[in-house]
Design an enzyme around this catalytic site. Structure first.
Site, PDB file in Angstrom:
ATOM      1  N   HIS A 241      52.377  21.410  22.941  1.00 44.19           N
ATOM      2  CA  HIS A 241      51.790  20.286  23.677  1.00 44.19           C
ATOM      3  C   HIS A 241      52.837  19.192  23.845  1.00 44.19           C
ATOM      4  CE1 HIS A 241      49.323  16.786  24.627  1.00 44.19           C
ATOM      5  NE2 HIS A 241      48.324  17.596  24.880  1.00 44.19           N
ATOM      6  N   CYS A 279      50.058  19.361  29.998  1.00 44.53           N
ATOM      7  CA  CYS A 279      49.149  18.217  29.879  1.00 44.53           C
ATOM      8  C   CYS A 279      49.547  17.162  30.896  1.00 44.53           C
ATOM      9  CB  CYS A 279      49.176  17.644  28.472  1.00 44.53           C
ATOM     10  SG  CYS A 279      48.087  16.213  28.273  1.00 44.53           S
ATOM     11  N   HIS A 306      45.810  21.103  30.151  1.00 44.13           N
ATOM     12  CA  HIS A 306      45.018  19.887  29.939  1.00 44.13           C
ATOM     13  C   HIS A 306      45.133  19.053  31.210  1.00 44.13           C
ATOM     14  CE1 HIS A 306      45.424  19.760  25.220  1.00 44.13           C
ATOM     15  NE2 HIS A 306      44.833  20.855  25.669  1.00 44.13           N
ATOM     16  N   ASP A 359      40.760  17.020  29.961  1.00 47.70           N
ATOM     17  CA  ASP A 359      41.261  16.350  28.761  1.00 47.70           C
ATOM     18  C   ASP A 359      40.798  14.900  28.760  1.00 47.70           C
ATOM     19  OD1 ASP A 359      42.651  15.991  26.419  1.00 47.70           O
ATOM     20  OD2 ASP A 359      44.572  15.634  27.398  1.00 47.70           O
ATOM     21  N   HIS A 360      40.199  14.495  27.677  1.00 45.54           N
ATOM     22  CA  HIS A 360      39.650  13.150  27.538  1.00 45.54           C
ATOM     23  C   HIS A 360      38.679  12.881  28.699  1.00 45.54           C
ATOM     24  CE1 HIS A 360      43.220  11.755  24.810  1.00 45.54           C
ATOM     25  NE2 HIS A 360      42.615  12.858  24.381  1.00 45.54           N
ATOM     26  N   TYR A 376      36.517  11.689  23.902  1.00 39.15           N
ATOM     27  CA  TYR A 376      35.788  12.940  24.086  1.00 39.15           C
ATOM     28  C   TYR A 376      34.280  12.740  24.312  1.00 39.15           C
ATOM     29  CZ  TYR A 376      40.047  15.366  22.879  1.00 39.15           C
ATOM     30  OH  TYR A 376      41.337  15.844  22.889  1.00 39.15           O
TER      31      TYR A 376
END
Length: 400
Positions: A241, A279, A306, A359-360, A376
C-alpha cells in the site's frame, strides 16, 4: 467485465453487518484477523471461521488487509527471524484456505495520519483533514519530538507555533490522542489506549533514529526476499500500500510514495507476485504524482484497488472529498484498470478479478446516527461504491 466489488469489514465488532453488505451488491470482503496480535501466526481454524461466516452470507474473503508487517521486521531487530517465520506460516495457512491476496504496508510506526477526524465540508458532510501546519504543531510542541523543528521550513514552524499557542490543553491532548491512538487503534496500531501513549510513541520513533530511506528500502527488500518465494509457491499476490500521506513524517523515511519508489521495489524483485495496492487517495496527495500514468505503468502489478479522492487546501494539506469530486481523475484511472483486466483475460492470467473497494467515505445522512471507525461510514462509502460502479459500467460500455 468489471472489477470485483469489495468492502472493508472489521469483523464481528463492525457496526456494519455482512447481511447489510450483501444487500447492495458487495461481492468480496476485505478483512483481517483483528483479534490476533500483530506478529503472531494466523491459525487455519481462525481463518476458516471468518471465511465460512463471509461465505454463509453469499460473499467471498477476497483480500487480507492486512497481514501486519511488525515494527521488528521493519527495523530488522533480533526478533526478525522468528517474526518472518510466523509471517510465512500465516501466508501458507491463508493459501490453504483459498485466500490469495495480501495487502500490506511498510510505513514506520504510523500507518496513516489525519489532524481532524470530523472535518465538515461545504455541504455539511463529514470527512477527515490532514493539515500539515497542525501536524507540525503536534510534532514540535505537543509531542516534543527531539529536533523535530529542523524537519520543517521556518514558515511552517512559525505557523505551527501560532496554532499551538491558540489551542487549549484539552485540544492539544485530543489532537495527540487522535493521531497516535484513534486512527491506529483498529488497524493493529503500535500504541494502545494507555495513559503514557505519547512516551510509548516517542520510544517507537527513536528506534528509527539510525534508519534512513536507503536503510528502510534494504529492510523492505529483505522482507520481500523472504516472503516472495512463499507467495510464488502458494499462489499469493502481495500488494504494498502506498504511504499515507506520501511524504516523510516525524523524521521517518517513506519509501512507497512515488512512481520512482514503485519502480525500485519491482525492479529489485521482478516476480509478478510482488505487486501494488493502487490507492488513488494516498497517491493523489502529491501534485507530482500522475495517477493515470502510475496506473498505466504498473497495471500488470495492480492486485488490489482503493478508490477515493481528495482536495488540496494548502501546502501538503488536504481533506477527503467525494469519490468522484476531487483531484484524482477517476475516469482515467478506472479506464486504465479495466483495460488491464481485459488484457489479463486475453492472456489467460488467473488473477483477473482485480478487487476494488471504495476507500473511506464521507459521513452523511444516517451515518451520523451510527458508530463507525474513522473514515469508514456506511452510507458515504455506499454512495462512493455506487458512483464508481456506475462510472465503471459506462467505461465498459464504451470499451465494447
Amino acid at each position: 467485465m468489471a472489477l470485483e466489488k469489495t468492502w472493508r469489514w472489521f469483523g464481528v465488532n463492525d457496526s456494519i453487518t455482512l447481511a447489510e453488505l450483501r444487500q447492495f451488491g458487495v461481492e468480496g470482503i476485505v478483512t483481517a484477523l483483528h483479534h490476533i496480535k500483530g506478529g503472531a501466526v494466523w491459525p487455519v481454524e481462525e481463518i476458516m471461521a471468518v471465511k465460512n461466516e463471509i461465505e454463509r452470507h453469499g460473499m467471498r474473503w477476497s483480500v487480507v488487509e492486512s497481514l501486519p508487517v511488525s515494527e521488528e521486521i521493519k527495523i530488522c531487530s533480533d526478533k526478525r527471524a522468528e517474526l518472518i517465520e510466523n509471517y510465512k506460516i500465516s501466508m501458507r495457512n491463508l493459501a490453504a484456505c483459498g485466500i490469495d491476496t495480501i495487502c500490506y504496508n511498510f510505513m514506520p510506526v504510523l500507518d496513516w495520519a489525519r489532524t481532524d477526524l470530523h472535518y465538515l465540508n461545504e455541504n455539511g458532510a463529514e470527512s477527515m483533514l490532514y493539515d500539515h501546519e497542525t501536524f507540525a504543531a503536534f510534532d514540535i510542541f505537543i509531542l516534543e519530538r527531539p529536533d523535530a523543528e529542523g524537519d520543517y521550513p521556518s514558515h511552517v514552524v512559525d505557523k505551527a507555533r501560532q496554532i499551538f499557542e491558540g489551542m487549549s490543553e484539552e485540544e492539544q491532548n485530543t489532537l495527540a490522542y487522535n493521531i497516535i491512538v484513534v486512527t491506529q487503534g483498529f488497524i493493529n496500531g503500535t500504541v494502545g489506549n494507555v495513559s503514557n501513549y505519547k512516551q510509548i510513541f516517542l520510544d517507537y520513533l527513536s528506534r528509527y533514529d539510525h534508519i534512513n530511506r536507503d536503510t528502510l528500502r534494504t529492510h523492505l527488500s529483505r522482507f520481500l526476499e523472504d516472503v516472495l518465494p512463499v507467495a510464488e509457491e502458494c499462489g499469493i499476490n502481495m500488494c504494498i500500500h502506498p504511504d499515507d500521506p506520501p511524504f516523510p513524517l516525524l523524521g521517518l523515511p517513506r519509501i512507497a510514495s512515488t512512481a520512482e519508489d514503485f519502480a525500485w521495489i519491482f525492479n529489485e524483485h521482478p516476480s509478478l507476485n510482488n505487486g501494488l495496492t493502487y490507492c488513488s487517495g494516498s497517491l493523489s496527495v502529491r501534485e507530482d504524482n500522475d495517477l493515470v500514468e502510475i496506473a498505466r505503468t504498473f497495471a500488470e502489478r495492480v492486485h488490489f484497488v482503493h478508490l477515493r479522492n481528495i482536495k488540496r487546501v494548502g501546502e501538503r494539506s488536504f481533506y477527503e472529498s467525494a469519490h468522484l469530486d476531487g483531484v484524482a481523475n477517476m475516469y482515467g484511472i478506472l479506464k486504465v484498470l479495466l483495460e488491464e483486466q481485459h488484457r489479463r483475460v486475453a492472456v489467460e492470467r488467473k488473477d483477473t478479478r482485480m478487487p476494488f473497494r471504495p476507500d473511506h467515505g464521507l459521513k452523511i445522512l444516517d451515518d451520523f446516527n451510527r458508530k463507525s471507525n474513522p473514515g469508514y461510514p456506511l452510507v458515504g462509502r455506499m454512495k462512493g461504491f455506487c458512483e464508481i460502479s456506475g462510472l465503471e459500467l459506462g467505461i465498459e460500455s464504451a470499451l465494447k
